[in-house]
Design an enzyme around this catalytic site. Structure first.
Site, PDB file in Angstrom:
ATOM      1  CG  ASP A 320      -2.219   0.798   0.971  1.00  0.00           C
ATOM      2  OD1 ASP A 320      -2.397   1.290  -0.152  1.00  0.00           O
ATOM      3  OD2 ASP A 320      -3.026   0.942   1.911  1.00  0.00           O
ATOM      4  CE  LYS A 369      -6.467   2.335   0.297  1.00  0.00           C
ATOM      5  NZ  LYS A 369      -5.187   2.365  -0.421  1.00  0.00           N
ATOM      6  CE  LYS A 413      -6.689  10.986   0.587  1.00  0.00           C
ATOM      7  NZ  LYS A 413      -5.929   9.779   0.925  1.00  0.00           N
ATOM      8  CE  LYS A 484      -2.520   4.524   3.025  1.00  0.00           C
ATOM      9  NZ  LYS A 484      -2.411   4.396   1.577  1.00  0.00           N
TER      10      LYS A 484
HETATM   11  P1  NAI Z   1      -8.376   3.049 -10.042  1.00  0.00           P
HETATM   12  O1  NAI Z   1      -9.631   2.370  -9.620  1.00  0.00           O
HETATM   13  O2  NAI Z   1      -8.458   4.284 -10.808  1.00  0.00           O
HETATM   14  O3  NAI Z   1      -7.478   2.047 -10.873  1.00  0.00           O
HETATM   15  C1  NAI Z   1      -7.456   0.683 -10.662  1.00  0.00           C
HETATM   16  C2  NAI Z   1      -7.436   0.005 -12.000  1.00  0.00           C
HETATM   17  O4  NAI Z   1      -7.292  -1.381 -11.776  1.00  0.00           O
HETATM   18  C3  NAI Z   1      -8.727   0.172 -12.785  1.00  0.00           C
HETATM   19  O5  NAI Z   1      -8.423   0.664 -14.071  1.00  0.00           O
HETATM   20  C4  NAI Z   1      -9.307  -1.227 -12.870  1.00  0.00           C
HETATM   21  O6  NAI Z   1      -9.976  -1.463 -14.081  1.00  0.00           O
HETATM   22  C5  NAI Z   1      -8.066  -2.064 -12.725  1.00  0.00           C
HETATM   23  N1  NAI Z   1      -8.242  -3.424 -12.229  1.00  0.00           N
HETATM   24  C6  NAI Z   1      -9.062  -3.905 -11.280  1.00  0.00           C
HETATM   25  N2  NAI Z   1      -8.859  -5.217 -11.086  1.00  0.00           N
HETATM   26  C7  NAI Z   1      -7.869  -5.580 -11.926  1.00  0.00           C
HETATM   27  C8  NAI Z   1      -7.193  -6.789 -12.180  1.00  0.00           C
HETATM   28  N3  NAI Z   1      -7.539  -7.905 -11.559  1.00  0.00           N
HETATM   29  N4  NAI Z   1      -6.213  -6.798 -13.104  1.00  0.00           N
HETATM   30  C9  NAI Z   1      -5.873  -5.663 -13.770  1.00  0.00           C
HETATM   31  N5  NAI Z   1      -6.485  -4.492 -13.577  1.00  0.00           N
HETATM   32  C10 NAI Z   1      -7.468  -4.442 -12.653  1.00  0.00           C
HETATM   33  O7  NAI Z   1      -7.544   3.234  -8.696  1.00  0.00           O
HETATM   34  P2  NAI Z   1      -6.252   4.127  -8.435  1.00  0.00           P
HETATM   35  O8  NAI Z   1      -6.684   5.419  -7.881  1.00  0.00           O
HETATM   36  O9  NAI Z   1      -5.397   4.105  -9.631  1.00  0.00           O
HETATM   37  O10 NAI Z   1      -5.585   3.308  -7.248  1.00  0.00           O
HETATM   38  C11 NAI Z   1      -5.065   2.040  -7.522  1.00  0.00           C
HETATM   39  C12 NAI Z   1      -4.738   1.301  -6.241  1.00  0.00           C
HETATM   40  O11 NAI Z   1      -3.743   2.007  -5.543  1.00  0.00           O
HETATM   41  C13 NAI Z   1      -5.910   1.135  -5.290  1.00  0.00           C
HETATM   42  O12 NAI Z   1      -5.864  -0.132  -4.713  1.00  0.00           O
HETATM   43  C14 NAI Z   1      -5.636   2.171  -4.240  1.00  0.00           C
HETATM   44  O13 NAI Z   1      -6.211   1.867  -3.003  1.00  0.00           O
HETATM   45  C15 NAI Z   1      -4.120   2.111  -4.188  1.00  0.00           C
HETATM   46  N6  NAI Z   1      -3.547   3.296  -3.592  1.00  0.00           N
HETATM   47  C16 NAI Z   1      -3.726   4.536  -4.141  1.00  0.00           C
HETATM   48  C17 NAI Z   1      -3.141   5.644  -3.573  1.00  0.00           C
HETATM   49  C18 NAI Z   1      -3.272   7.014  -4.120  1.00  0.00           C
HETATM   50  O14 NAI Z   1      -2.826   7.953  -3.488  1.00  0.00           O
HETATM   51  N7  NAI Z   1      -3.814   7.208  -5.282  1.00  0.00           N
HETATM   52  C19 NAI Z   1      -2.318   5.507  -2.372  1.00  0.00           C
HETATM   53  C20 NAI Z   1      -2.269   4.180  -1.841  1.00  0.00           C
HETATM   54  C21 NAI Z   1      -2.817   3.122  -2.481  1.00  0.00           C
HETATM   55  C1  DG6 Z   2      -8.992   6.947   0.425  1.00  0.00           C
HETATM   56  O1  DG6 Z   2      -8.422   6.822   1.640  1.00  0.00           O
HETATM   57  C2  DG6 Z   2      -8.369   6.206  -0.690  1.00  0.00           C
HETATM   58  C3  DG6 Z   2      -7.075   5.566  -0.464  1.00  0.00           C
HETATM   59  O2  DG6 Z   2      -6.720   4.753  -1.534  1.00  0.00           O
HETATM   60  C4  DG6 Z   2      -6.045   6.575  -0.139  1.00  0.00           C
HETATM   61  O3  DG6 Z   2      -6.237   7.749  -0.845  1.00  0.00           O
HETATM   62  C5  DG6 Z   2      -4.684   6.134  -0.362  1.00  0.00           C
HETATM   63  O4  DG6 Z   2      -4.538   4.900   0.263  1.00  0.00           O
HETATM   64  C6  DG6 Z   2      -3.742   7.156   0.153  1.00  0.00           C
HETATM   65  O5  DG6 Z   2      -3.734   7.096   1.519  1.00  0.00           O
HETATM   66  P1  DG6 Z   2      -2.933   8.058   2.424  1.00  0.00           P
HETATM   67  O6  DG6 Z   2      -3.455   7.742   3.774  1.00  0.00           O
HETATM   68  O7  DG6 Z   2      -1.490   7.737   2.284  1.00  0.00           O
HETATM   69  O8  DG6 Z   2      -3.288   9.439   1.963  1.00  0.00           O
END
Ligand code: NAI
Ligand code: DG6
Length: 528
Positions: A320, A369, A413, A484
């Site tokens: 994470d 999460k 966010k 994380k």
């Molecule tokens: P998002 O939902 O925009 O992107 C995820 C992508 O994964 C989507 O395009 C979806 O179609 C695809 N997907 C789902 N299952 C799949 C699979 N089995 N194989 C291939 N592709 C698949 O989400 P985002 O914002 O890009 O975040 C991605 C991940 O990163 C999430 O798990 C989120 O919790 C994690 N994350 C994000 C942070 C941030 O600051 N943006 C920080 C910490 C973690």
């Molecule tokens: C909402 O909490 C969505 C999550 O995917 C977070 O945005 C992401 O894990 C980032 O978390 P943090 O606590 O490092 O800002």
């Protein structure tokens, strides 16, 4: 003062390796009747890294998501030096938020009393992300949008930049992936129009496949990785999960608690249903000896996967991305507790409107999460029993995590935190924070850093004088700065405090560079 590069007087590296000898000063502690006996230890060690930064492909699972498309757009803008206009002027690309590309390390002080700094990246030969001949992206998504359409949908980068990036991105389409709706929220089902089928498997593997269990998925993923590597003339690849957060997989004896169970379960129709798509990617990476990083909170790295990676000496890391609210928490709690102040109540609320938020609106995915966001203070609190220990009980601060999906705010966010602490003479101190930020703009450079570090750690070797060279442990806790919930080798303490995590990585690389570790003693400024 900043310098681009530096050399260490009297140190000569070969063209093949950058290397140094150093003395590792540490302590051993023995407990005797509640009393600690501390023995200082000193060990001579040699550390080296290959000078050759290989042409590397970072393969993202979840390529078409907000993080994936934002990183691709940002990377291409940097590699092709694409500037864009906004109402506040012309913008040039940068890698702000990348510790490797945009932070510095202190080399020392000149006779005139001026501190001299060098880029963090100058410590060791990292892969250069600005160079398209050295670093590129690819990957999988269960949605078949091309990467331009994915970037438009994510609505993160400025539209004028998106237009300029269109010719670079619209011909890139993610590869089909493994999808199992039982691991993600029901609201994600509509996205799944690009999944691995038996027909696709036959095309990739050149023969009819037995679709019992999930072994066949692993074989397809391995074939996809090899094809990507070959087609792009890559020397190395790194695989990183930035797809939807999955629910935790159950840890079941006979299914996934050991390597043997895991490998047998892969071929079993029923047992394999407990092996998450993210774990299938980890297994495929381990079998291809490719570094695998989990950027989401779920337990992709179940005990069987970890055992498999360690035995194969294949690098794994996670979990994470630590990007915003939690990064702040691992600084603020550290500051409070190390100042002798006692955090007693931490309330962390956030709302967001991107697809990650939609997926997390489902309880099982939210729970994954919640765990990574909450555990981040545990070791910091445990480090100070003066504050927390009451006779007969171990105290922890009250701590709650709330995440709400509000579509309107998109990727921007909002995070609100309240920290209440006990101070001198039972006084109370409440700190309130409000942060508004594009989540993916924080995550994208961290993803890049994790890949660059993961690649670099694969080249890093250490030995005792005249001993055998060894890589660092396959469970890469050296990248915990970015996580994380850092994964650590068995019997190893988890360190969550951000300054300690950064100091660890910096000091290891300072040793390679031949610089002394940064102690911050600076006696030259304090003694007459
Ligand atoms: P998002 O939902 O925009 O992107 C995820 C992508 O994964 C989507 O395009 C979806 O179609 C695809 N997907 C789902 N299952 C799949 C699979 N089995 N194989 C291939 N592709 C698949 O989400 P985002 O914002 O890009 O975040 C991605 C991940 O990163 C999430 O798990 C989120 O919790 C994690 N994350 C994000 C942070 C941030 O600051 N943006 C920080 C910490 C973690
Ligand atoms: C909402 O909490 C969505 C999550 O995917 C977070 O945005 C992401 O894990 C980032 O978390 P943090 O606590 O490092 O800002």
């Amino acid at each position: 003062m900043l310098v681009d590069s530096f050399s260490v007087a009297g140190k000569a590296d070969t063209t093949e390796y950058k290397s140094s000898k150093f003395v590792y000063n540490n302590t051993e502690v023995e407990m005797k009747d509640g009393h600690a006996v501390v023995t200082p230890t000193h060990k001579e060690l040699e550390i080296r890294i290959s000078q050759h930064a290989p042409k590397t492909g970072l393969m993202l699972v979840g390529f078409g998501g907000s993080n994936g498309s934002t990183l691709l757009g940002g990377l291409l803008a940097n590699q092709h030096n694409i500037s864009w206009e906004r109402k506040d002027g012309v913008c040039n690309p940068n890698f702000f938020g990348s510790m490797i590309e945009s932070s510095t390390v202190r080399l020392g002080t000149t006779h005139a009393g001026e501190d001299v700094y060098a880029p963090f990246r100058s410590l060791v030969p990292f892969v250069d992300p600005k160079n398209p001949d050295q670093f590129m992206l690819g990957g999988w998504d269960i949605n078949n949008d091309n990467m331009y359409a994915a970037m438009q949908k994510a609505a993160v980068l400025d539209v004028t930049l998106q237009h300029k990036l269109r010719p670079y991105m619209e011909n890139i389409t993610p590869m089909p992936s493994v999808f199992d709706i039982n691991f993600v929220a029901a609201n994600q089902e509509d996205r799944a129009n690009n999944v691995i089928t038996a027909e696709y498997a036959k095309e990739m593997l050149g023969e009819e496949v037995d679709t019992t269990g999930r072994r066949w998925y692993v074989e397809v993923i391995k074939a996809q990785m090899r094809k990507f590597k070959e087609e792009n003339n890559l020397e190395k690849i790194v695989v990183l999960w930035t797809a939807n957060t999955e629910c935790f997989a159950p840890i079941i004896e006979g299914v996934n608690t050991t390597e043997a169970e895991l490998l047998a379960s892969l071929k079993d129709a029923e047992k394999s249903k407990h092996i998450a798509p993210s774990s299938l990617f980890a297994i495929a990476a381990i079998e291809e000896k490719v570094t695998f990083i989990n950027g989401s909170p779920q337990n992709t790295l179940v005990p069987g996967v970890i055992e498999y990676a360690v035995r194969n000496r294949s690098m794994i890391g996670g979990d994470d991305f630590k990007s915003g609210q939690t990064k702040m928490k691992s600084v603020l709690t550290d500051f409070l507790v190390s100042s002798g102040i006692k955090p007693t109540c931490i309330a962390s609320y956030n709302h967001l409107g991107n697809n990650d938020g939609l997926n997390l609106s489902s309880p099982a995915q939210f729970r994954s999460k919640e765990i990574t966001k909450a555990n981040v203070v545990d070791d910091i609190v445990a480090s100070n029993d003066i504050l927390y220990k009451r006779p007969g009980e171990i105290e922890k601060p009250d701590h709650c995590i709330v995440i709400k999906y509000l579509k309107y705010v998109g990727d921007s966010k909002r995070a609100m935190d309240e920290y209440t602490s006990e101070i001198f003479m039972r006084g109370k101190n409440t700190i309130v924070l409000h942060n508004t930020c594009e989540d993916s703009l924080l995550a994208a450079p961290i993803i890049m850093d994790m890949a660059l570090c993961g690649e670099m750690l694969g080249r890093l070797e250490i030995r005792e004088p005249n001993g055998e060279w060894e890589n660092f442990h396959p469970v890469m806790n050296t990248i915990s700065f970015f996580c994380k919930a850092p994964r650590v080798p068995d019997q190893t303490p988890i360190i969550n405090a951000l300054p300690a995590q950064r100091a660890c990585l910096e000091n290891i690389l300072r040793c390679v560079a031949g610089l002394p570790i940064e102690t911050n003693m600076r006696l030259e400024n304090r003694v007459m």
